[in-house]
Design a protein around this motif. Structure first.
Motif, PDB file in Angstrom:
ATOM      1  N   GLY A  90      -4.428   7.157 -11.224  1.00 36.88           N
ATOM      2  CA  GLY A  90      -5.798   6.655 -11.241  1.00 36.88           C
ATOM      3  C   GLY A  90      -6.081   5.974  -9.919  1.00 36.88           C
ATOM      4  O   GLY A  90      -5.931   6.550  -8.853  1.00 36.88           O
ATOM      5  N   THR A  91      -6.462   4.705  -9.964  1.00 35.65           N
ATOM      6  CA  THR A  91      -6.722   3.951  -8.740  1.00 35.65           C
ATOM      7  C   THR A  91      -5.578   3.006  -8.409  1.00 35.65           C
ATOM      8  O   THR A  91      -5.684   2.227  -7.468  1.00 35.65           O
ATOM      9  CB  THR A  91      -8.014   3.131  -8.902  1.00 35.65           C
ATOM     10  OG1 THR A  91      -7.862   2.237 -10.023  1.00 35.65           O
ATOM     11  CG2 THR A  91      -9.210   4.047  -9.144  1.00 35.65           C
ATOM     12  N   VAL A  92      -4.496   3.081  -9.181  1.00 33.82           N
ATOM     13  CA  VAL A  92      -3.368   2.177  -8.993  1.00 33.82           C
ATOM     14  C   VAL A  92      -2.170   2.971  -8.478  1.00 33.82           C
ATOM     15  O   VAL A  92      -1.819   3.996  -9.044  1.00 33.82           O
ATOM     16  CB  VAL A  92      -2.992   1.477 -10.323  1.00 33.82           C
ATOM     17  CG1 VAL A  92      -1.831   0.529 -10.117  1.00 33.82           C
ATOM     18  CG2 VAL A  92      -4.196   0.739 -10.885  1.00 33.82           C
ATOM     19  N   PRO A  93      -1.538   2.533  -7.390  1.00 34.89           N
ATOM     20  CA  PRO A  93      -0.379   3.269  -6.883  1.00 34.89           C
ATOM     21  C   PRO A  93       0.784   3.215  -7.869  1.00 34.89           C
ATOM     22  O   PRO A  93       0.955   2.245  -8.615  1.00 34.89           O
ATOM     23  CB  PRO A  93      -0.037   2.546  -5.580  1.00 34.89           C
ATOM     24  CG  PRO A  93      -0.613   1.182  -5.733  1.00 34.89           C
ATOM     25  CD  PRO A  93      -1.850   1.355  -6.569  1.00 34.89           C
ATOM     26  N   ARG A  94       1.588   4.253  -7.864  1.00 34.49           N
ATOM     27  CA  ARG A  94       2.761   4.335  -8.743  1.00 34.49           C
ATOM     28  C   ARG A  94       3.883   3.476  -8.169  1.00 34.49           C
ATOM     29  O   ARG A  94       4.051   3.353  -6.953  1.00 34.49           O
ATOM     30  CB  ARG A  94       3.221   5.808  -8.832  1.00 34.49           C
ATOM     31  CG  ARG A  94       4.335   6.096  -9.827  1.00 34.49           C
ATOM     32  CD  ARG A  94       3.811   6.227 -11.225  1.00 34.49           C
ATOM     33  NE  ARG A  94       4.880   6.660 -12.145  1.00 34.49           N
ATOM     34  CZ  ARG A  94       5.027   7.907 -12.589  1.00 34.49           C
ATOM     35  NH1 ARG A  94       4.179   8.854 -12.201  1.00 34.49           N
ATOM     36  NH2 ARG A  94       5.999   8.210 -13.427  1.00 34.49           N
ATOM     37  N   LEU A  95       4.658   2.861  -9.040  1.00 41.72           N
ATOM     38  CA  LEU A  95       5.836   2.120  -8.622  1.00 41.72           C
ATOM     39  C   LEU A  95       6.752   3.017  -7.799  1.00 41.72           C
ATOM     40  O   LEU A  95       7.071   4.141  -8.197  1.00 41.72           O
ATOM     41  CB  LEU A  95       6.586   1.613  -9.865  1.00 41.72           C
ATOM     42  CG  LEU A  95       7.909   0.892  -9.633  1.00 41.72           C
ATOM     43  CD1 LEU A  95       7.697  -0.413  -8.883  1.00 41.72           C
ATOM     44  CD2 LEU A  95       8.604   0.636 -10.969  1.00 41.72           C
ATOM     45  N   SER A  96       7.181   2.517  -6.645  1.00 40.83           N
ATOM     46  CA  SER A  96       8.083   3.274  -5.777  1.00 40.83           C
ATOM     47  C   SER A  96       8.630   2.312  -4.727  1.00 40.83           C
ATOM     48  O   SER A  96       8.151   1.187  -4.590  1.00 40.83           O
ATOM     49  CB  SER A  96       7.332   4.425  -5.070  1.00 40.83           C
ATOM     50  OG  SER A  96       6.526   3.916  -4.026  1.00 40.83           O
ATOM     51  N   GLY A 100       0.810  -1.201   0.000  1.00 43.12           N
ATOM     52  CA  GLY A 100       0.000   0.000   0.000  1.00 43.12           C
ATOM     53  C   GLY A 100       0.845   1.253   0.000  1.00 43.12           C
ATOM     54  O   GLY A 100       2.047   1.231   0.165  1.00 43.12           O
ATOM     55  N   GLY A 101       0.175   2.391  -0.197  1.00 40.00           N
ATOM     56  CA  GLY A 101       0.846   3.675  -0.118  1.00 40.00           C
ATOM     57  C   GLY A 101       1.490   4.079  -1.412  1.00 40.00           C
ATOM     58  O   GLY A 101       1.467   3.370  -2.401  1.00 40.00           O
ATOM     59  N   GLY A 102       2.140   5.273  -1.410  1.00 43.67           N
ATOM     60  CA  GLY A 102       2.865   5.739  -2.576  1.00 43.67           C
ATOM     61  C   GLY A 102       1.978   6.569  -3.482  1.00 43.67           C
ATOM     62  O   GLY A 102       0.757   6.619  -3.343  1.00 43.67           O
ATOM     63  N   PRO A 103       2.599   7.270  -4.464  1.00 44.79           N
ATOM     64  CA  PRO A 103       1.844   8.070  -5.410  1.00 44.79           C
ATOM     65  C   PRO A 103       0.860   7.195  -6.169  1.00 44.79           C
ATOM     66  O   PRO A 103       1.098   6.021  -6.421  1.00 44.79           O
ATOM     67  CB  PRO A 103       2.927   8.631  -6.345  1.00 44.79           C
ATOM     68  CG  PRO A 103       4.204   8.489  -5.573  1.00 44.79           C
ATOM     69  CD  PRO A 103       4.025   7.303  -4.696  1.00 44.79           C
ATOM     70  N   VAL A 104      -0.252   7.774  -6.578  1.00 43.20           N
ATOM     71  CA  VAL A 104      -1.305   7.012  -7.211  1.00 43.20           C
ATOM     72  C   VAL A 104      -1.519   7.507  -8.631  1.00 43.20           C
ATOM     73  O   VAL A 104      -1.560   8.701  -8.888  1.00 43.20           O
ATOM     74  CB  VAL A 104      -2.623   7.132  -6.411  1.00 43.20           C
ATOM     75  CG1 VAL A 104      -3.761   6.455  -7.161  1.00 43.20           C
ATOM     76  CG2 VAL A 104      -2.453   6.519  -5.028  1.00 43.20           C
ATOM     77  N   GLY A 142       0.464  -4.843  -9.603  1.00 46.45           N
ATOM     78  CA  GLY A 142      -0.480  -4.009  -8.865  1.00 46.45           C
ATOM     79  C   GLY A 142      -0.032  -2.576  -8.720  1.00 46.45           C
ATOM     80  O   GLY A 142      -0.552  -1.853  -7.865  1.00 46.45           O
ATOM     81  N   VAL A 143       0.928  -2.135  -9.553  1.00 47.02           N
ATOM     82  CA  VAL A 143       1.411  -0.754  -9.524  1.00 47.02           C
ATOM     83  C   VAL A 143       1.509  -0.239 -10.952  1.00 47.02           C
ATOM     84  O   VAL A 143       1.613  -1.014 -11.911  1.00 47.02           O
ATOM     85  CB  VAL A 143       2.788  -0.635  -8.837  1.00 47.02           C
ATOM     86  CG1 VAL A 143       2.708  -1.029  -7.378  1.00 47.02           C
ATOM     87  CG2 VAL A 143       3.839  -1.463  -9.572  1.00 47.02           C
ATOM     88  N   ALA A 144       1.491   1.073 -11.095  1.00 46.38           N
ATOM     89  CA  ALA A 144       1.654   1.708 -12.400  1.00 46.38           C
ATOM     90  C   ALA A 144       3.123   2.079 -12.583  1.00 46.38           C
ATOM     91  O   ALA A 144       3.696   2.794 -11.764  1.00 46.38           O
ATOM     92  CB  ALA A 144       0.776   2.952 -12.502  1.00 46.38           C
ATOM     93  N   ASP A 145       3.722   1.569 -13.647  1.00 48.78           N
ATOM     94  CA  ASP A 145       5.127   1.862 -13.956  1.00 48.78           C
ATOM     95  C   ASP A 145       5.169   2.551 -15.305  1.00 48.78           C
ATOM     96  O   ASP A 145       4.857   1.960 -16.337  1.00 48.78           O
ATOM     97  CB  ASP A 145       5.939   0.565 -13.996  1.00 48.78           C
ATOM     98  CG  ASP A 145       7.411   0.798 -14.308  1.00 48.78           C
ATOM     99  OD1 ASP A 145       7.806   1.975 -14.467  1.00 48.78           O
ATOM    100  OD2 ASP A 145       8.162  -0.189 -14.393  1.00 48.78           O
ATOM    101  N   GLU A 146       5.581   3.830 -15.305  1.00 45.33           N
ATOM    102  CA  GLU A 146       5.660   4.592 -16.547  1.00 45.33           C
ATOM    103  C   GLU A 146       6.992   4.369 -17.272  1.00 45.33           C
ATOM    104  O   GLU A 146       7.213   4.932 -18.344  1.00 45.33           O
ATOM    105  CB  GLU A 146       5.478   6.085 -16.254  1.00 45.33           C
ATOM    106  CG  GLU A 146       4.115   6.444 -15.688  1.00 45.33           C
ATOM    107  CD  GLU A 146       2.988   6.050 -16.630  1.00 45.33           C
ATOM    108  OE1 GLU A 146       3.141   6.235 -17.853  1.00 45.33           O
ATOM    109  OE2 GLU A 146       1.955   5.530 -16.144  1.00 45.33           O
ATOM    110  N   ALA A 147       7.879   3.575 -16.694  1.00 41.69           N
ATOM    111  CA  ALA A 147       9.215   3.397 -17.270  1.00 41.69           C
ATOM    112  C   ALA A 147       9.503   1.942 -17.631  1.00 41.69           C
ATOM    113  O   ALA A 147      10.663   1.521 -17.699  1.00 41.69           O
ATOM    114  CB  ALA A 147      10.276   3.917 -16.298  1.00 41.69           C
TER     115      ALA A 147
END
Length: 461
Positions: A10-16, A4-8, A222-227
């Protein structure tokens, strides 16, 4: 595993670091990498992570802040999506610790260049990045000058691009640039004493990332990875063992350290990359979107095999530890991987920079031996038709993504006149030099092949 946690997004947290577990995160930046695009992230960054130790990377992007915008919000973490014929896996890589955009952060870049903790400055800037007047060479020389003026610590410049003798090329470009400076002699002398330029050979197929790839990572982790970057399972790195201030233990994780990279480089550039270009241009003209589709065409697969066996192999000095028969087979197996979705038009990019390295050396060597390298000639002819016509057999446009694009299109002239096309493109000296345009038999063979390919395109369209 996602947490859990981290930048979001949409509804999916960002990879971090708070949303995934990261196996290895170096504390210290010891590698400054110019050009942290997909290939670097799927190749050198992975080798470096596997090697362990405190060898963090700072990536420097030159042309656009896009990579910075992708990586910085994720604390420079990214996923490698590895695709084989039968399976897909996701791996989060933590070797990159910082990233910057040179154009807007010159002082941060200078600080990294002058930091004595930085032991290696590596590059993946594509063939066109080594032009003598390129921003990359200027950036490198400015950084070395700043280092000399501050810490003076030794450093290794490590090219990881597909160039013959890439270490020698970058050394030559750096020294030539020094010679144009008002007090460049002193800098050149310091470079000679304190900087090493080993050559390397790199290999891994890394197709362009798609929205579908990013969606697959999102579903898996389960996370969004833009890279996200995509790669095949195969990877190879041959390195000249000549470093000024240490290096990671890359040899412990599959890299090959040697005193002479040249024979490995020739095998890869001519056999793998040359065949890749043949399939890209012939395949694109035939209407195939991917390399896997092209190599599945029996006629094109036969051309690829004969290029390697009859044109390329006689020009090579094969290293003792390379089974060239197995290598040839492996090349086609790798190209046939449908899961990669490696687009023909992506491989076709920058043809004016790639052809001299991938195909024209083979052609020169075979002509010198009194033989006509038929398949290599056909591959060059396919590039000429790709440039001149700009469309496949179905009429779909083919992008000409090349630093000489406007000049090439103008040189090609009439798109339906084989001799005009060949004469015009052979006149582009940056590609064909002064010798090949004067070879009458080569010119005739190119005209014949261009005419044949034009007829095929016209017949279907």
């Amino acid at each position: 595993m996602a947490a859990g946690g981290g930048p979001v997004t949409g509804t999916v947290p960002r990879l971090s670091p708070t949303t995934v577990d990261v196996a290895h995160r170096p504390d210290t930046v010891r590698i400054l990498h110019l050009g942290p695009g997909a290939f670097h992230r799927a190749h050198q960054a992975v080798f470096t992570e596997d090697a362990g130790g405190d060898w963090g990377i700072c990536g420097v992007t030159q042309r656009s802040p896009a990579v910075v915008d992708q990586l910085r919000p994720q604390d420079c973490l990214f996923t490698v999506l590895e695709r084989s014929h039968t399976a897909t896996s996701c791996r989060v890589v933590g070797t990159i610790r910082d990233v910057l955009f040179a154009r807007s952060e010159p002082e941060r870049l200078r600080t990294r260049f002058t930091d004595p903790e930085v032991r290696i400055v590596s590059l993946t800037v594509t063939e066109k990045g080594y032009h003598p007047d390129s921003g990359v060479i200027t950036q490198l020389v400015d950084g070395l000058a700043a280092r000399r003026a501050t810490s003076g610590a030794p450093v290794t410049v490590l090219s990881c691009d597909n160039l013959t003798g890439n270490g020698n090329v970058v050394r030559s470009r750096v020294l030539d640039a020094c010679a144009r400076l008002p007090h460049g002699d002193a800098l050149a002398a310091w470079v000679a004493d304190h900087v090493r330029f080993p050559s390397t050979m790199v290999d891994r197929i890394v197709p362009a990332t798609t929205d579908a790839d990013r969606a697959e990572v999102r579903a898996a982790l389960g996370v969004a990875d833009e890279a996200v970057v995509v790669g095949e399972p195969f990877r190879q790195w041959v390195i000249e063992d000549d470093f000024a201030a240490g290096r990671p233990a890359w040899e412990a994780v599959g890299a090959q350290l040697t005193t002479d990279v040249a024979p490995y480089e020739a095998v890869k550039l001519r056999m793998l990359n040359g065949t890749h270009s043949l399939l890209a241009y012939r395949g694109a003209l035939a209407g195939y979107d991917t390399i896997a589709e092209a190599v599945a065409d029996p006629a094109l697969a036969d051309e690829a095999v004969k290029l390697m066996e009859h044109d390329v192999l006689p020009t090579l000095t094969v290293p003792d530890d390379v089974d060239i028969t197995a290598y040839r087979k492996q090349v086609l197996e790798r190209f046939a991987n449908p899961a990669l979705r490696h687009r023909t038009t992506q491989v076709a990019m920058d043809g004016s920079q790639k052809l001299p390295l991938r195909l024209l050396g083979t052609i020169r060597d075979r002509l010198a031996a009194g033989a006509m390298p038929v398949r290599a000639v056909r591959a060059v002819a396919a590039w000429m038709v790709y440039v001149a016509v700009g469309a496949d057999r179905h009429g779909r446009p083919l992008p000409l993504d090349d630093p000489l694009a406007e000049r090439l299109r103008a040189a090609a002239g009439a798109a339906d006149a084989p001799r005009v096309i060949v004469d015009g493109l052979l006149s582009v000296g940056e590609v064909f030099g002064e010798d090949l345009p004067d070879h009458a038999a080569l010119r005739a063979a190119l005209v014949e092949s261009v005419a044949e390919l034009l007829a095929r395109v016209a017949d279907v369209r």
